[in-house]
Design a protein around this motif. Structure first.
Motif: not given
Length: 129
Positions: A2, A7, A27-32, A34-35
């Motif tokens: 990322t 972030r 992983a899901f939290e990072r996608q939430t 970051d994306h």
């Protein structure tokens, strides 16, 4: 991998939307962060309140009262909506999402308002000598 700026922007927008800090660890939290927040919520000219209203309508119309309730609670906490606004939204959405879904949303709204009223009363009582 990322981008650190994305972030941080995602975390900042999450604070704007929900009023709390969040450090993603999964992983899901990072996608939430970051994306969804670092890119999607960061685009366009709509305000957080505008985006929230769209999300509330979509959630209520899809039968996702829990998602709508989370957004309604955050909107009140952030000063974007008040009790009258919440009750109005229920009636407004009933005409588009249907009365059964609005009835469920109304239950969420009234529970949210009761919790907030109880918390305010407890805080006021705690301030009394």
């Amino acid at each position: 991998m990322t981008d650190p700026a994305r972030r941080e922007r995602g975390k900042e927008l999450m604070r704007d939307v929900y009023g709390w800090d969040f450090e993603p660890t999964k992983a899901f939290e990072r996608q939430t962060v970051d994306h969804l927040f670092g890119e999607i919520w960061d685009q366009g000219k709509l305000s957080v309140r505008d985006r929230r209203l769209v999300l509330i309508g979509l959630a209520a119309g899809s039968g996702l009262e829990d998602v709508a309730a989370l957004q309604l609670d955050a909107a009140v906490e952030q000063g974007e909506l008040d009790a009258d606004d919440l009750r109005y939204l229920v009636v407004f959405l009933a005409h588009y999402a249907g009365w059964p879904r609005a009835a469920k949303l109304n239950s969420e709204v009234e529970a949210l308002l009761a919790r907030r009223e109880k918390a305010a009363a407890a805080a006021a009582a705690a301030e009394q000598p």
